[in-house]
Design a protein around this motif. Structure first.
Motif, PDB file in Angstrom:
ATOM      1  N   ASN A 180       0.835  -1.211   0.000  1.00 40.43           N
ATOM      2  CA  ASN A 180       0.000   0.000   0.000  1.00 40.43           C
ATOM      3  C   ASN A 180       0.867   1.257   0.000  1.00 40.43           C
ATOM      4  N   LEU A 181       1.918   1.241   0.820  1.00 40.91           N
ATOM      5  CA  LEU A 181       2.811   2.399   0.907  1.00 40.91           C
ATOM      6  C   LEU A 181       3.433   2.701  -0.454  1.00 40.91           C
ATOM      7  N   CYS A 182       3.968   1.685  -1.105  1.00 40.93           N
ATOM      8  CA  CYS A 182       4.631   1.892  -2.401  1.00 40.93           C
ATOM      9  C   CYS A 182       3.654   2.420  -3.444  1.00 40.93           C
ATOM     10  N   PHE A 183       2.453   1.829  -3.506  1.00 41.06           N
ATOM     11  CA  PHE A 183       1.461   2.272  -4.479  1.00 41.06           C
ATOM     12  C   PHE A 183       1.044   3.717  -4.218  1.00 41.06           C
TER      13      PHE A 183
ATOM     14  N   ILE B  99       8.815   4.845  -9.868  1.00 38.61           N
ATOM     15  CA  ILE B  99       7.529   4.497 -10.485  1.00 38.61           C
ATOM     16  C   ILE B  99       7.644   3.186 -11.255  1.00 38.61           C
ATOM     17  N   GLU B 100       8.767   2.994 -11.923  1.00 38.24           N
ATOM     18  CA  GLU B 100       8.975   1.751 -12.685  1.00 38.24           C
ATOM     19  C   GLU B 100       9.029   0.543 -11.750  1.00 38.24           C
ATOM     20  N   LYS B 101       9.705   0.690 -10.601  1.00 41.36           N
ATOM     21  CA  LYS B 101       9.771  -0.408  -9.629  1.00 41.36           C
ATOM     22  C   LYS B 101       8.370  -0.785  -9.152  1.00 41.36           C
ATOM     23  N   VAL B 102       7.555   0.230  -8.873  1.00 42.65           N
ATOM     24  CA  VAL B 102       6.201  -0.020  -8.375  1.00 42.65           C
ATOM     25  C   VAL B 102       5.339  -0.678  -9.446  1.00 42.65           C
ATOM     26  N   GLU B 103       5.494  -0.246 -10.689  1.00 41.43           N
ATOM     27  CA  GLU B 103       4.720  -0.850 -11.778  1.00 41.43           C
ATOM     28  C   GLU B 103       5.062  -2.324 -11.942  1.00 41.43           C
ATOM     29  N   LYS B 104       6.329  -2.664 -11.788  1.00 41.32           N
ATOM     30  CA  LYS B 104       6.732  -4.074 -11.848  1.00 41.32           C
ATOM     31  C   LYS B 104       6.066  -4.862 -10.728  1.00 41.32           C
ATOM     32  N   LEU B 105       5.997  -4.231  -9.554  1.00 46.05           N
ATOM     33  CA  LEU B 105       5.366  -4.882  -8.406  1.00 46.05           C
ATOM     34  C   LEU B 105       3.872  -5.087  -8.655  1.00 46.05           C
ATOM     35  N   ARG B 106       3.240  -4.134  -9.310  1.00 50.07           N
ATOM     36  CA  ARG B 106       1.819  -4.267  -9.650  1.00 50.07           C
ATOM     37  C   ARG B 106       1.589  -5.458 -10.586  1.00 50.07           C
ATOM     38  N   GLU B 107       2.488  -5.578 -11.552  1.00 43.21           N
ATOM     39  CA  GLU B 107       2.319  -6.626 -12.565  1.00 43.21           C
ATOM     40  C   GLU B 107       2.558  -8.019 -11.985  1.00 43.21           C
ATOM     41  N   ARG B 108       3.550  -8.105 -11.133  1.00 43.83           N
ATOM     42  CA  ARG B 108       3.877  -9.415 -10.566  1.00 43.83           C
ATOM     43  C   ARG B 108       4.540  -9.231  -9.218  1.00 43.83           C
ATOM     44  N   TYR B 109       3.893  -9.768  -8.173  1.00 43.21           N
ATOM     45  CA  TYR B 109       4.447  -9.621  -6.828  1.00 43.21           C
ATOM     46  C   TYR B 109       5.598 -10.594  -6.608  1.00 43.21           C
TER      47      TYR B 109
ATOM     48  N   PRO C 244       8.661 -11.058  -3.454  1.00 37.36           N
ATOM     49  CA  PRO C 244       9.148 -10.508  -2.176  1.00 37.36           C
ATOM     50  C   PRO C 244      10.380  -9.625  -2.314  1.00 37.36           C
ATOM     51  N   ASN C 245      11.368 -10.080  -3.104  1.00 37.07           N
ATOM     52  CA  ASN C 245      12.595  -9.279  -3.238  1.00 37.07           C
ATOM     53  C   ASN C 245      12.315  -7.932  -3.894  1.00 37.07           C
ATOM     54  N   GLU C 246      11.404  -7.918  -4.856  1.00 39.35           N
ATOM     55  CA  GLU C 246      11.051  -6.659  -5.507  1.00 39.35           C
ATOM     56  C   GLU C 246      10.303  -5.733  -4.550  1.00 39.35           C
ATOM     57  N   LEU C 247       9.510  -6.337  -3.654  1.00 44.57           N
ATOM     58  CA  LEU C 247       8.809  -5.517  -2.658  1.00 44.57           C
ATOM     59  C   LEU C 247       9.811  -4.776  -1.778  1.00 44.57           C
ATOM     60  N   TRP C 248      10.808  -5.492  -1.244  1.00 46.92           N
ATOM     61  CA  TRP C 248      11.767  -4.823  -0.354  1.00 46.92           C
ATOM     62  C   TRP C 248      12.576  -3.780  -1.112  1.00 46.92           C
ATOM     63  N   ASP C 249      12.870  -4.072  -2.365  1.00 47.88           N
ATOM     64  CA  ASP C 249      13.573  -3.101  -3.205  1.00 47.88           C
ATOM     65  C   ASP C 249      12.733  -1.827  -3.328  1.00 47.88           C
ATOM     66  N   CYS C 250      11.433  -2.008  -3.525  1.00 48.00           N
ATOM     67  CA  CYS C 250      10.501  -0.869  -3.615  1.00 48.00           C
ATOM     68  C   CYS C 250      10.426  -0.106  -2.297  1.00 48.00           C
ATOM     69  N   VAL C 251      10.384  -0.847  -1.209  1.00 45.08           N
ATOM     70  CA  VAL C 251      10.239  -0.221   0.118  1.00 45.08           C
ATOM     71  C   VAL C 251      11.419   0.708   0.393  1.00 45.08           C
ATOM     72  N   PHE C 252      12.610   0.256   0.108  1.00 42.12           N
ATOM     73  CA  PHE C 252      13.778   1.098   0.394  1.00 42.12           C
ATOM     74  C   PHE C 252      13.910   2.247  -0.592  1.00 42.12           C
TER      75      PHE C 252
END
Length: 204
Positions: free
Chosen positions: A76-79, A91-101, A103-111
């Motif tokens: 939710n925070l990243c979006f 924005i590109e990192k978040v879009e990748k997360l939207r397309e396919r979750y 875990p490693n990409e989530l933490w990358d987005c969080v930081f």
């Protein structure tokens, strides 16, 4: 007397959630009892774990913006931050997360999210609060993204268990309608868990 425990300002990083709770429980046990416990965000989790184990330590528990589902909260925070960002890379990192979750990409987005200007504004509310937090951070080792990702991944299976055993004493939860971590399901979760009258939903 007031005591502040801040994991991100802890110079000796605990290896896992159990070690974190044991350390804080030992320090809290040395204070005058009963304690009025206040916690914010992820800090609500160790406080609840300790209060469930040692309910006599606390006369009251106050939880500010507890995240009922840590993984969903970070998503939710990243979006939310992506809608306010001018940073194409984020924005590109978040879009990748939207397309396919993943875990490693989530933490990358969080930081990456933690570097966003909107993060500081939404999380600390005032520049003064942010400046105080930065002063503490500057006295600590640099944040290790890999360490935090591992720490949180180890904690995820424990969270549901902690939240299913609420302490017996008076507990209140404070949720902000515009908190980037939260959504309607968090409000419903806490209303069901401790009651509507003890779940305080703030406009900020």
């Amino acid at each position: 007397k007031h005591e502040l425990f801040d994991l991100s300002a802890d110079k000796s990083q605990p290896k896992n959630f159990s070690e974190l709770c044991n350390r804080y429980e030992k320090e809290l046990s040395q204070l005058n009892k009963p304690i009025v416990g206040w916690a914010h965000s992820f800090g609500c989790d160790p406080l609840l774990a300790i209060a469930t184990k040692q309910p006599d330590l606390f006369s009251e528990i106050h939880l500010i913006s507890p995240i009922s589902n840590l993984q969903n909260g970070f998503v939710n925070l990243c979006f939310s931050l992506a809608t306010k960002s001018n940073n194409p890379g984020f924005i590109e990192k978040v879009e990748k997360l939207r397309e396919r979750y993943e875990p490693n990409e989530l933490w990358d987005c969080v930081f990456a999210a933690a570097q966003e200007p909107a993060f500081a504004r939404s999380y600390f509310f005032t520049q003064e609060n942010f400046d105080r937090w930065m002063k503490i951070q500057n006295e600590c080792p640099p944040m290790d993204a890999e360490y935090w990702a591992q720490f949180l991944m180890e904690y995820l299976p424990v969270q549901n268990e902690n939240y299913s055993k609420m302490p017996k004493g008076p507990t209140k939860v404070y949720l902000g309608k515009h908190d980037p971590y939260l959504n309607e399901s968090d409000i419903v979760f806490w209303q069901n868990q401790i009651g509507t009258e003890k779940t305080i939903v703030c406009e900020n």
